[in-house]
Design an enzyme around this catalytic site. Structure first.
Site, PDB file in Angstrom:
ATOM      1  N   ASP A  53      12.637 -11.385   0.964  1.00  0.00           N
ATOM      2  CA  ASP A  53      11.249 -11.473   1.328  1.00  0.00           C
ATOM      3  C   ASP A  53      10.821 -10.440   2.386  1.00  0.00           C
ATOM      4  O   ASP A  53      11.463 -10.369   3.555  1.00  0.00           O
ATOM      5  CB  ASP A  53      10.775 -12.434   1.965  1.00  0.00           C
ATOM      6  N   SER A 105      -0.543   5.458   0.082  1.00  0.00           N
ATOM      7  CA  SER A 105      -1.774   5.095  -0.690  1.00  0.00           C
ATOM      8  C   SER A 105      -2.677   6.066  -0.038  1.00  0.00           C
ATOM      9  O   SER A 105      -2.715   6.736   0.942  1.00  0.00           O
ATOM     10  CB  SER A 105      -2.275   3.572  -0.051  1.00  0.00           C
ATOM     11  N   TYR A 120      -2.935  -1.273   7.365  1.00  0.00           N
ATOM     12  CA  TYR A 120      -2.507  -0.974   6.091  1.00  0.00           C
ATOM     13  C   TYR A 120      -2.500   0.504   6.084  1.00  0.00           C
ATOM     14  O   TYR A 120      -1.289   1.089   6.005  1.00  0.00           O
ATOM     15  CB  TYR A 120      -3.670  -1.383   5.061  1.00  0.00           C
ATOM     16  N   LYS A 138       0.851   2.969   6.075  1.00  0.00           N
ATOM     17  CA  LYS A 138       1.292   4.001   5.048  1.00  0.00           C
ATOM     18  C   LYS A 138       1.422   5.441   5.526  1.00  0.00           C
ATOM     19  O   LYS A 138       2.065   6.282   4.693  1.00  0.00           O
ATOM     20  CB  LYS A 138      -0.016   4.001   3.990  1.00  0.00           C
TER      21      LYS A 138
HETATM   22  N1  LIG Z   1      -2.678  -1.012  -7.021  1.00  0.00           N
HETATM   23  C1  LIG Z   1      -3.265  -0.076  -6.466  1.00  0.00           C
HETATM   24  O1  LIG Z   1      -4.385   0.347  -6.659  1.00  0.00           O
HETATM   25  C2  LIG Z   1      -2.623   0.621  -5.151  1.00  0.00           C
HETATM   26  C3  LIG Z   1      -3.359   1.627  -4.672  1.00  0.00           C
HETATM   27  C4  LIG Z   1      -2.754   2.243  -3.525  1.00  0.00           C
HETATM   28  C5  LIG Z   1      -1.473   1.792  -3.137  1.00  0.00           C
HETATM   29  N2  LIG Z   1      -0.852   1.004  -3.597  1.00  0.00           N
HETATM   30  C6  LIG Z   1       0.527   0.921  -3.188  1.00  0.00           C
HETATM   31  O2  LIG Z   1       1.434   0.678  -4.086  1.00  0.00           O
HETATM   32  C7  LIG Z   1       2.467  -0.324  -3.877  1.00  0.00           C
HETATM   33  C8  LIG Z   1       2.420  -1.399  -5.170  1.00  0.00           C
HETATM   34  O3  LIG Z   1       1.283  -2.090  -5.290  1.00  0.00           O
HETATM   35  P1  LIG Z   1       0.876  -2.785  -6.643  1.00  0.00           P
HETATM   36  O4  LIG Z   1      -0.712  -3.165  -6.617  1.00  0.00           O
HETATM   37  O5  LIG Z   1       1.525  -2.492  -7.703  1.00  0.00           O
HETATM   38  O6  LIG Z   1       1.673  -4.320  -6.087  1.00  0.00           O
HETATM   39  P2  LIG Z   1       1.388  -5.811  -6.715  1.00  0.00           P
HETATM   40  O7  LIG Z   1       0.914  -5.854  -8.098  1.00  0.00           O
HETATM   41  O8  LIG Z   1       0.902  -6.713  -5.831  1.00  0.00           O
HETATM   42  O9  LIG Z   1       3.210  -5.940  -6.812  1.00  0.00           O
HETATM   43  C9  LIG Z   1       3.691  -6.430  -5.734  1.00  0.00           C
HETATM   44  C10 LIG Z   1       5.185  -6.617  -6.035  1.00  0.00           C
HETATM   45  O10 LIG Z   1       5.718  -6.627  -5.029  1.00  0.00           O
HETATM   46  C11 LIG Z   1       6.289  -7.827  -4.787  1.00  0.00           C
HETATM   47  N3  LIG Z   1       6.256  -8.429  -3.269  1.00  0.00           N
HETATM   48  C12 LIG Z   1       4.868  -8.674  -2.853  1.00  0.00           C
HETATM   49  N4  LIG Z   1       5.049  -9.000  -1.449  1.00  0.00           N
HETATM   50  C13 LIG Z   1       6.485  -8.908  -1.355  1.00  0.00           C
HETATM   51  C14 LIG Z   1       7.259  -9.379  -0.182  1.00  0.00           C
HETATM   52  N5  LIG Z   1       6.672  -9.829   0.919  1.00  0.00           N
HETATM   53  N6  LIG Z   1       8.574  -9.346  -0.138  1.00  0.00           N
HETATM   54  C15 LIG Z   1       9.142  -8.871  -1.506  1.00  0.00           C
HETATM   55  N7  LIG Z   1       8.593  -8.473  -2.485  1.00  0.00           N
HETATM   56  C16 LIG Z   1       6.928  -8.485  -2.533  1.00  0.00           C
HETATM   57  C17 LIG Z   1       5.842  -8.949  -5.647  1.00  0.00           C
HETATM   58  O11 LIG Z   1       6.563  -9.925  -6.439  1.00  0.00           O
HETATM   59  P3  LIG Z   1       6.635 -11.204  -5.538  1.00  0.00           P
HETATM   60  O12 LIG Z   1       5.373 -11.728  -5.589  1.00  0.00           O
HETATM   61  O13 LIG Z   1       7.682 -12.203  -6.349  1.00  0.00           O
HETATM   62  O14 LIG Z   1       7.410 -11.070  -4.261  1.00  0.00           O
HETATM   63  C18 LIG Z   1       5.559  -7.794  -6.844  1.00  0.00           C
HETATM   64  O15 LIG Z   1       6.661  -7.506  -7.640  1.00  0.00           O
HETATM   65  C19 LIG Z   1       1.989  -0.985  -2.711  1.00  0.00           C
HETATM   66  O16 LIG Z   1       2.835  -0.527  -1.679  1.00  0.00           O
HETATM   67  C20 LIG Z   1       0.664  -0.638  -2.480  1.00  0.00           C
HETATM   68  O17 LIG Z   1       0.065  -0.709  -1.250  1.00  0.00           O
HETATM   69  C21 LIG Z   1      -1.280   0.359  -4.671  1.00  0.00           C
END
Ligand SMILES: NC(=O)c1ccc[n+]([C@@H]2O[C@H](COP(=O)([O-])OP(=O)(O)OC[C@H]3O[C@@H](n4cnc5c(N)ncnc54)[C@H](OP(=O)(O)O)[C@@H]3O)[C@@H](O)[C@H]2O)c1
Ligand SMILES: *[C@@H]1O[C@H](CO)[C@@H](O)[C@H](O)[C@H]1NC(C)=O
Ligand SMILES: *[C@@H]1O[C@H](CO)[C@@H](O)[C@H](O)[C@H]1NC(C)=O
Length: 266
Positions: free
Chosen positions: A107, A190, A203, A207
């Site tokens: 975590d 991001s 946030y 980033k």
């Molecule tokens: N999606 C977007 O549009 C977007 C846009 C800008 C930036 N981002 C960035 O891209 C990255 C990934 O985003 P995403 O949307 O693909 O994320 P997501 O779908 O929410 O996936 C999160 C992943 O991280 C794990 N996780 C979450 N909290 C955790 C913790 N405290 N410790 C360990 N593992 C953890 C989750 O598994 P578990 O729940 O099993 O831990 C899951 O594998 C992030 O840094 C986000 O800020 C995303």
């Protein structure tokens, strides 16, 4: 007279500046996504067989894990939930049977170096060629500091997850990468890091740290969700982002996002 000559020269300088700015913007869009937009052999740059991905069981992180496995990297998957890690491991080993897979439930809200020690020890037993610093948490919705949903506990978790993992994980693998003189670190940041965004402070600031501390490779995705030019799926986004490794050191990872960001720059 002298004044008109000065104005004339200033006018041309201004035009040249504007032209330079536009050229820069076009360069930033066309070089990584059009000219060099083909699949890259990451093994030469990575110099080692293992890829470590944080937050690897969903979304962007999972897409990185899948596509690096597809490129024949062994993958070390980290996220909180062992059952999700097992599922992702099963999915990868079914599709790419020759790839070795390790998982570790961890975590990343853990606040101290001591929490990381076992994980870092484990990393030192494998040869890490690629690190994807993907894990991150956003606010559920932007809000003034004292009214953020979840209160101070949420603020503490979010600021920790967005800052500490990238520092601990990068410094740990850099030791071996620097010795080998090879390696790729991908920081997933991001679009919020590019602008100062009201009420997104914890946030956006986190980033920023990932994006501006230094060396190898950063990606700042904007919105990733539905299948479209503006919002690609995580798979489509990551496929595009991986093609820019070694071409540029800082980019959004996806052409339509790059156009949005560079348009703001003009
Ligand atoms: N999606 C977007 O549009 C977007 C846009 C800008 C930036 N981002 C960035 O891209 C990255 C990934 O985003 P995403 O949307 O693909 O994320 P997501 O779908 O929410 O996936 C999160 C992943 O991280 C794990 N996780 C979450 N909290 C955790 C913790 N405290 N410790 C360990 N593992 C953890 C989750 O598994 P578990 O729940 O099993 O831990 C899951 O594998 C992030 O840094 C986000 O800020 C995303
Ligand atoms: C994950 O898989 C391991 C062995 O592969 C098993 O021992 C463990 O019970 C599984 N955990 C969960 C939560 O499914
Ligand atoms: C990624 O983040 C780490 C930790 O802040 C930093 O050392 C590294 O230089 C960053 N990479 C880029 C390209 O900014």
């Amino acid at each position: 007279d002298a004044w008109s000559i000065i104005l004339f020269v200033l006018g041309y300088l201004l035009l040249a500046l504007v032209a330079l700015r536009i050229l820069c913007v076009l360069y930033n869009i066309f070089v990584p996504y059009v000219l060099c937009g083909c699949r890259r052999d990451l093994h030469a740059r990575a110099g080692a067989k293992w890829a470590v991905i944080t937050g690897a069981t969903d979304g962007i992180g999972k897409a990185y894990a899948m596509q690096l496995a597809e490129q024949n990297f062994n993958v070390f998957l980290i996220s909180r939930t062992q059952s999700k890690l097992n599922d992702t491991m099963k999915e990868i080993s079914t599709r790419f049977p020759s790839v070795k897979i390790m998982t570790r439930a961890f975590d990343f809200t853990a606040p101290t170096y001591e929490d990381y020690q076992p994980l870092i020890n484990e990393l030192s037993t494998i040869k890490v060629g690629i690190l994807v610093n993907n894990v991150g948490m956003a606010l559920d919705c932007p809000e003034v500091l004292h009214e953020v949903e979840g209160g101070r506990p949420a603020l503490a978790r979010i600021s920790t997850v967005n800052t500490l993992p990238v520092l601990m994980m990068s410094s740990a693998v850099l030791e071996q990468m620097v010795t080998r003189k090879k390696g790729v670190i991908i920081n997933v940041t991001s679009g919020t890091a590019l602008n100062e965004m009201a009420y997104w402070n914890v946030y956006s600031a986190g980033k920023h740290l990932k994006g501006y501390v230094g060396t190898l490779h950063i990606f700042g995705p904007m919105q990733v969700e539905t299948m479209s030019f503006l919002e690609p799926s995580p798979e489509k986004y990551v496929r595009s982002a991986l093609r820019t490794v070694g071409v540029v050191s800082e980019t959004t990872g996806y052409i339509s996002h790059q156009i949005q960001v560079r348009r703001q720059a003009i």
